[in-house]
Design an enzyme around this catalytic site. Structure first.
Site, PDB file in Angstrom:
ATOM      1  N   SER A 145      -7.146   1.103 -11.116  1.00 33.05           N
ATOM      2  CA  SER A 145      -7.558   1.502 -12.472  1.00 33.05           C
ATOM      3  C   SER A 145      -8.809   0.715 -12.809  1.00 33.05           C
ATOM      4  CB  SER A 145      -6.438   1.145 -13.454  1.00 33.05           C
ATOM      5  OG  SER A 145      -6.901   1.291 -14.782  1.00 33.05           O
ATOM      6  N   TYR A 159      -0.800  -5.219 -16.099  1.00 32.45           N
ATOM      7  CA  TYR A 159      -1.444  -4.031 -15.524  1.00 32.45           C
ATOM      8  C   TYR A 159      -2.757  -4.422 -14.843  1.00 32.45           C
ATOM      9  CZ  TYR A 159      -2.822   0.881 -15.245  1.00 32.45           C
ATOM     10  OH  TYR A 159      -3.183   2.132 -14.785  1.00 32.45           O
TER      11      TYR A 159
HETATM   12  N1  LIG Z   1      -3.361   7.736 -17.051  1.00 31.97           N
HETATM   13  C1  LIG Z   1      -4.444   6.994 -16.927  1.00 31.97           C
HETATM   14  O1  LIG Z   1      -5.336   7.001 -17.816  1.00 31.97           O
HETATM   15  C2  LIG Z   1      -4.648   6.143 -15.683  1.00 31.97           C
HETATM   16  C3  LIG Z   1      -5.852   5.455 -15.538  1.00 31.97           C
HETATM   17  C4  LIG Z   1      -6.041   4.653 -14.429  1.00 31.97           C
HETATM   18  C5  LIG Z   1      -5.036   4.546 -13.474  1.00 31.97           C
HETATM   19  N2  LIG Z   1      -3.868   5.225 -13.623  1.00 31.97           N
HETATM   20  C6  LIG Z   1      -2.856   5.083 -12.558  1.00 31.97           C
HETATM   21  O2  LIG Z   1      -2.551   6.347 -12.038  1.00 31.97           O
HETATM   22  C7  LIG Z   1      -1.258   6.326 -11.427  1.00 31.97           C
HETATM   23  C8  LIG Z   1      -0.461   7.546 -11.866  1.00 31.97           C
HETATM   24  O3  LIG Z   1      -0.174   7.400 -13.254  1.00 31.97           O
HETATM   25  P1  LIG Z   1      -0.218   8.612 -14.295  1.00 31.97           P
HETATM   26  O4  LIG Z   1      -1.312   8.332 -15.236  1.00 31.97           O
HETATM   27  O5  LIG Z   1      -0.171   9.909 -13.600  1.00 31.97           O
HETATM   28  O6  LIG Z   1       1.131   8.300 -15.116  1.00 31.97           O
HETATM   29  P2  LIG Z   1       2.569   8.991 -15.046  1.00 31.97           P
HETATM   30  O7  LIG Z   1       3.465   8.070 -15.792  1.00 31.97           O
HETATM   31  O8  LIG Z   1       2.458  10.398 -15.515  1.00 31.97           O
HETATM   32  O9  LIG Z   1       2.923   8.995 -13.500  1.00 31.97           O
HETATM   33  C9  LIG Z   1       3.452   7.862 -12.835  1.00 31.97           C
HETATM   34  C10 LIG Z   1       4.712   8.290 -12.102  1.00 31.97           C
HETATM   35  O10 LIG Z   1       5.204   7.152 -11.378  1.00 31.97           O
HETATM   36  C11 LIG Z   1       6.612   7.207 -11.435  1.00 31.97           C
HETATM   37  N3  LIG Z   1       7.182   5.893 -11.170  1.00 31.97           N
HETATM   38  C12 LIG Z   1       7.279   4.822 -12.018  1.00 31.97           C
HETATM   39  N4  LIG Z   1       7.938   3.818 -11.418  1.00 31.97           N
HETATM   40  C13 LIG Z   1       8.248   4.236 -10.170  1.00 31.97           C
HETATM   41  C14 LIG Z   1       8.938   3.642  -9.086  1.00 31.97           C
HETATM   42  N5  LIG Z   1       9.459   2.407  -9.177  1.00 31.97           N
HETATM   43  N6  LIG Z   1       9.066   4.357  -7.955  1.00 31.97           N
HETATM   44  C15 LIG Z   1       8.578   5.624  -7.858  1.00 31.97           C
HETATM   45  N7  LIG Z   1       7.948   6.246  -8.863  1.00 31.97           N
HETATM   46  C16 LIG Z   1       7.780   5.553 -10.012  1.00 31.97           C
HETATM   47  C17 LIG Z   1       6.919   7.698 -12.846  1.00 31.97           C
HETATM   48  O11 LIG Z   1       8.240   8.193 -12.945  1.00 31.97           O
HETATM   49  C18 LIG Z   1       5.833   8.749 -13.048  1.00 31.97           C
HETATM   50  O12 LIG Z   1       6.273  10.038 -12.683  1.00 31.97           O
HETATM   51  C19 LIG Z   1      -0.624   4.993 -11.825  1.00 31.97           C
HETATM   52  O13 LIG Z   1      -0.730   4.086 -10.747  1.00 31.97           O
HETATM   53  C20 LIG Z   1      -1.481   4.538 -12.989  1.00 31.97           C
HETATM   54  O14 LIG Z   1      -1.464   3.153 -13.136  1.00 31.97           O
HETATM   55  C21 LIG Z   1      -3.653   6.035 -14.699  1.00 31.97           C
END
Ligand SMILES: NC(=O)c1ccc[n+]([C@@H]2O[C@H](COP(=O)([O-])OP(=O)(O)OC[C@H]3O[C@@H](n4cnc5c(N)ncnc54)[C@H](O)[C@@H]3O)[C@@H](O)[C@H]2O)c1
Length: 293
Positions: A145, A159
């Site tokens: 991120s 985070y």
């Molecule tokens: N949304 C944003 O703005 C953003 C920005 C930068 C980085 N990210 C990163 O992108 C990635 C995906 O996140 P997202 O935004 O799609 O959020 P999201 O919450 O929609 O997806 C994350 C998924 O990970 C699953 N998860 C959580 N703990 C888990 C575990 N122990 N084992 C297996 N699965 C697990 C959740 O159930 C969820 O479905 C993450 O690593 C997040 O940190 C997101």
């Protein structure tokens, strides 16, 4: 990695958000896809929807914070599809700590490290040997991120620290794969350039009992809407990046072997420059922000 058709992709955190979009994009490239997530219900629903669209997808309930669970994911993948070519260590959570870090619940640290950092380590340990053994070209994509990977938001240390760690460990992985002359690439993914409207702000849904807070939160969890308000109050224009755009960039990045899957963004480049400049000139951090933007 140039050829996708018929090959196998594993995506953790695949029930929704960016993970689902990556799974969908790989499916449309003709890949066989394994979506892994700790939340069984949304995972089942997503798999059913993608199958109804004609994609070759299976779902495996997996907790990336447990090495045994990630090993089972690998075994199920090999059983179902006979190999693995693309691994996206994408599952991630926001720990939901409140207040100043010296008062943070240590369980918030433990949970964030277990999922955001050790989850990636578990993926590498369980899958890379199988990928090397398979002998085909392949690729590992680890989701970081801008918060931590580029510069930290002081309000979310768990985070930021874990996402910074994902960058460093992916650099080490890339270096070692290069040293081995392996046909496997590695990338670090910075989703964006803007925030994404995903389930990340509801990470508490996927928090297992063994990482439960030792005391309840005092204030309600921050929602995307709260953050939008804070950003607007700070005079920052709020924009969102669609998950499909991130997924397209991942496919293109794997195809061209890019280590940094990092969308061009003046704002992010300025942050990186300011932080690097601070280190190079030994001047104290003046680039730290309260909210994303
Ligand atoms: N949304 C944003 O703005 C953003 C920005 C930068 C980085 N990210 C990163 O992108 C990635 C995906 O996140 P997202 O935004 O799609 O959020 P999201 O919450 O929609 O997806 C994350 C998924 O990970 C699953 N998860 C959580 N703990 C888990 C575990 N122990 N084992 C297996 N699965 C697990 C959740 O159930 C969820 O479905 C993450 O690593 C997040 O940190 C997101």
């Amino acid at each position: 990695m140039e050829h996708f058709e018929g090959r196998v992709a594993v995506v953790t955190g695949g029930a929704g958000g960016i993970g689902r979009a990556m799974g969908e994009a790989f499916g449309h490239e003709g890949m066989r896809v394994v979506l892994a997530d700790v939340q069984a219900e949304p995972l089942d629903a997503t798999v059913a929807e993608l199958r109804a669209d004609g994609l070759d997808v299976i779902g495996v309930v997996t907790d990336v914070s447990s090495y045994e669970s990630v090993e089972s994911l690998r075994d199920r993948t090999l059983e179902a599809f006979g190999g693995v070519h693309v691994l996206c260590n994408n599952a991630g959570i926001g720990a939901g700590a409140e207040g100043r870090m010296w008062g943070h619940d240590l369980m918030d640290w433990n949970w964030a490290i277990a999922v955001n950092l050790m989850g990636v380590v578990h993926g590498i340990n369980a899958f890379v040997p199988a990928m090397l053994e398979g002998g085909d070209e392949g690729h590992v994509v680890n989701t970081s991120s801008g918060n931590g990977g580029i510069s930290p938001l002081p309000g979310s240390p768990q985070y930021a620290v874990t996402k910074a760690g994902v960058v460093t460990l992916t650099e080490c992985l890339y270096g070692q794969l290069q040293d081995e002359g392996a046909p496997i690439g590695a990338s670090v993914l910075f989703p964006g350039p803007h925030m994404l409207r995903t389930g990340l702000f509801e990470s508490w849904r996927s928090r297992p009992d063994r990482y439960a807070k030792t005391r309840p939160r005092v204030s309600p969890y921050t929602t995307v809407e709260d953050l939008e308000e804070q950003m607007a109050a700070a005079g920052i224009t709020v924009s969102f990046t669609p998950v499909e755009e991130v997924a397209e960039r991942v496919v293109a990045g794997i195809r061209s072997g890019d280590f940094w899957i990092h969308p061009a963004s003046e704002r992010s480049d300025d942050q990186l420059r300011a932080r690097t400049e601070s280190i190079l000139t030994r001047s104290n951090p003046s680039y730290l922000r309260a909210v994303p933007g």
